[in-house]
Design a protein around this motif. Structure first.
Motif, PDB file in Angstrom:
ATOM      1  N   LEU A  15       0.826  -1.206   0.000  1.00 50.68           N
ATOM      2  CA  LEU A  15       0.000   0.000   0.000  1.00 50.68           C
ATOM      3  C   LEU A  15       0.864   1.261   0.000  1.00 50.68           C
ATOM      4  N   ALA A  16       1.948   1.225   0.752  1.00 55.92           N
ATOM      5  CA  ALA A  16       2.841   2.386   0.849  1.00 55.92           C
ATOM      6  C   ALA A  16       3.695   2.556  -0.407  1.00 55.92           C
ATOM      7  N   GLY A  17       3.727   1.507  -1.237  1.00 56.94           N
ATOM      8  CA  GLY A  17       4.496   1.596  -2.479  1.00 56.94           C
ATOM      9  C   GLY A  17       5.987   1.367  -2.308  1.00 56.94           C
ATOM     10  N   VAL A  18       6.413   0.793  -1.191  1.00 55.65           N
ATOM     11  CA  VAL A  18       7.845   0.556  -0.978  1.00 55.65           C
ATOM     12  C   VAL A  18       8.294  -0.803  -1.496  1.00 55.65           C
ATOM     13  N   VAL A  19       7.332  -1.697  -1.792  1.00 57.92           N
ATOM     14  CA  VAL A  19       7.638  -2.955  -2.490  1.00 57.92           C
ATOM     15  C   VAL A  19       6.671  -3.069  -3.661  1.00 57.92           C
ATOM     16  N   GLN A  20       7.064  -3.870  -4.673  1.00 63.86           N
ATOM     17  CA  GLN A  20       6.227  -3.970  -5.874  1.00 63.86           C
ATOM     18  C   GLN A  20       5.082  -4.947  -5.718  1.00 63.86           C
ATOM     19  N   ASP A  21       5.305  -6.027  -4.956  1.00 63.82           N
ATOM     20  CA  ASP A  21       4.271  -7.056  -4.862  1.00 63.82           C
ATOM     21  C   ASP A  21       4.428  -7.873  -3.590  1.00 63.82           C
ATOM     22  N   GLY A  22       3.504  -8.801  -3.401  1.00 57.12           N
ATOM     23  CA  GLY A  22       3.510  -9.622  -2.198  1.00 57.12           C
ATOM     24  C   GLY A  22       4.745 -10.488  -2.061  1.00 57.12           C
ATOM     25  N   ALA A  23       5.271 -10.975  -3.186  1.00 56.44           N
ATOM     26  CA  ALA A  23       6.471 -11.812  -3.142  1.00 56.44           C
ATOM     27  C   ALA A  23       7.660 -11.008  -2.626  1.00 56.44           C
ATOM     28  N   MET A  24       7.786  -9.772  -3.087  1.00 53.03           N
ATOM     29  CA  MET A  24       8.884  -8.928  -2.624  1.00 53.03           C
ATOM     30  C   MET A  24       8.698  -8.578  -1.150  1.00 53.03           C
ATOM     31  N   ALA A  25       7.448  -8.304  -0.747  1.00 52.00           N
ATOM     32  CA  ALA A  25       7.166  -8.006   0.662  1.00 52.00           C
ATOM     33  C   ALA A  25       7.606  -9.175   1.534  1.00 52.00           C
ATOM     34  N   ARG A  26       7.229 -10.393   1.131  1.00 52.00           N
ATOM     35  CA  ARG A  26       7.591 -11.584   1.902  1.00 52.00           C
ATOM     36  C   ARG A  26       9.109 -11.709   2.002  1.00 52.00           C
ATOM     37  N   MET A  27       9.804 -11.496   0.906  1.00 49.31           N
ATOM     38  CA  MET A  27      11.256 -11.640   0.889  1.00 49.31           C
ATOM     39  C   MET A  27      11.938 -10.653   1.833  1.00 49.31           C
ATOM     40  N   VAL A  28      11.571  -9.365   1.748  1.00 55.63           N
ATOM     41  CA  VAL A  28      12.258  -8.373   2.588  1.00 55.63           C
ATOM     42  C   VAL A  28      11.924  -8.567   4.067  1.00 55.63           C
ATOM     43  N   ILE A  29      10.701  -9.028   4.362  1.00 51.66           N
ATOM     44  CA  ILE A  29      10.321  -9.283   5.756  1.00 51.66           C
ATOM     45  C   ILE A  29      11.096 -10.491   6.282  1.00 51.66           C
ATOM     46  N   GLU A  30      11.115 -11.585   5.500  1.00 53.48           N
ATOM     47  CA  GLU A  30      11.820 -12.792   5.943  1.00 53.48           C
ATOM     48  C   GLU A  30      13.324 -12.568   6.059  1.00 53.48           C
ATOM     49  N   ASN A  31      13.860 -11.616   5.300  1.00 52.67           N
ATOM     50  CA  ASN A  31      15.286 -11.294   5.377  1.00 52.67           C
ATOM     51  C   ASN A  31      15.613 -10.388   6.564  1.00 52.67           C
ATOM     52  N   GLY A  32      14.592 -10.002   7.346  1.00 57.02           N
ATOM     53  CA  GLY A  32      14.835  -9.165   8.520  1.00 57.02           C
ATOM     54  C   GLY A  32      15.119  -7.714   8.194  1.00 57.02           C
ATOM     55  N   GLU A  33      14.624  -7.246   7.038  1.00 60.01           N
ATOM     56  CA  GLU A  33      14.895  -5.870   6.605  1.00 60.01           C
ATOM     57  C   GLU A  33      13.836  -4.875   7.065  1.00 60.01           C
ATOM     58  N   GLY A  44      10.749   0.011  15.729  1.00 57.95           N
ATOM     59  CA  GLY A  44      12.137  -0.243  16.108  1.00 57.95           C
ATOM     60  C   GLY A  44      12.512  -1.705  16.297  1.00 57.95           C
ATOM     61  N   GLU A  45      11.541  -2.609  16.244  1.00 60.80           N
ATOM     62  CA  GLU A  45      11.822  -4.041  16.417  1.00 60.80           C
ATOM     63  C   GLU A  45      11.786  -4.744  15.070  1.00 60.80           C
ATOM     64  N   THR A  46      12.796  -5.575  14.793  1.00 54.86           N
ATOM     65  CA  THR A  46      12.801  -6.347  13.554  1.00 54.86           C
ATOM     66  C   THR A  46      11.665  -7.358  13.584  1.00 54.86           C
ATOM     67  N   VAL A  47      10.889  -7.397  12.516  1.00 57.76           N
ATOM     68  CA  VAL A  47       9.740  -8.304  12.423  1.00 57.76           C
ATOM     69  C   VAL A  47       9.953  -9.219  11.225  1.00 57.76           C
ATOM     70  N   MET A  48       9.732 -10.520  11.410  1.00 55.06           N
ATOM     71  CA  MET A  48       9.966 -11.463  10.322  1.00 55.06           C
ATOM     72  C   MET A  48       8.710 -12.245   9.949  1.00 55.06           C
TER      73      MET A  48
END
Length: 75
Positions: free
Chosen positions: A22-40, A45-49
């Motif tokens: 929604l914020a437009g910082v990732v292109q799609d759900g697959a990218m969202a999953r990847m950056v979240i699972e990578n701890g990015e 302030g807390e890392t969420v995976m």
């Protein structure tokens, strides 16, 4: 420090992966999953995976130098 990108949501909460799209910082759900699972991604302030974590208004989500402030929709 950059100013927050304010993202209003309609409901009382939104899933983290959906918020990033929604914020437009990732292109799609697959990218969202990847950056979240990578701890990015942090929430208040807390890392969420877990992309399914519920984010509520007032939370600050950070990813790739962007700070996203979740706001409620104006009534």
């Amino acid at each position: 420090m950059s100013k927050h990108l304010e993202v209003p949501i309609r409901d009382e909460s939104i899933r983290l992966g959906q918020l990033l799209k929604l914020a437009g910082v990732v292109q799609d759900g697959a990218m969202a999953r990847m950056v979240i699972e990578n701890g990015e991604v942090t929430v208040d302030g807390e890392t969420v995976m877990r992309r399914g974590i519920q984010i509520r208004p007032g939370a600050v989500v950070s990813y790739a130098g962007e700070s996203i402030l979740v706001t409620g929709s104006p009534e």
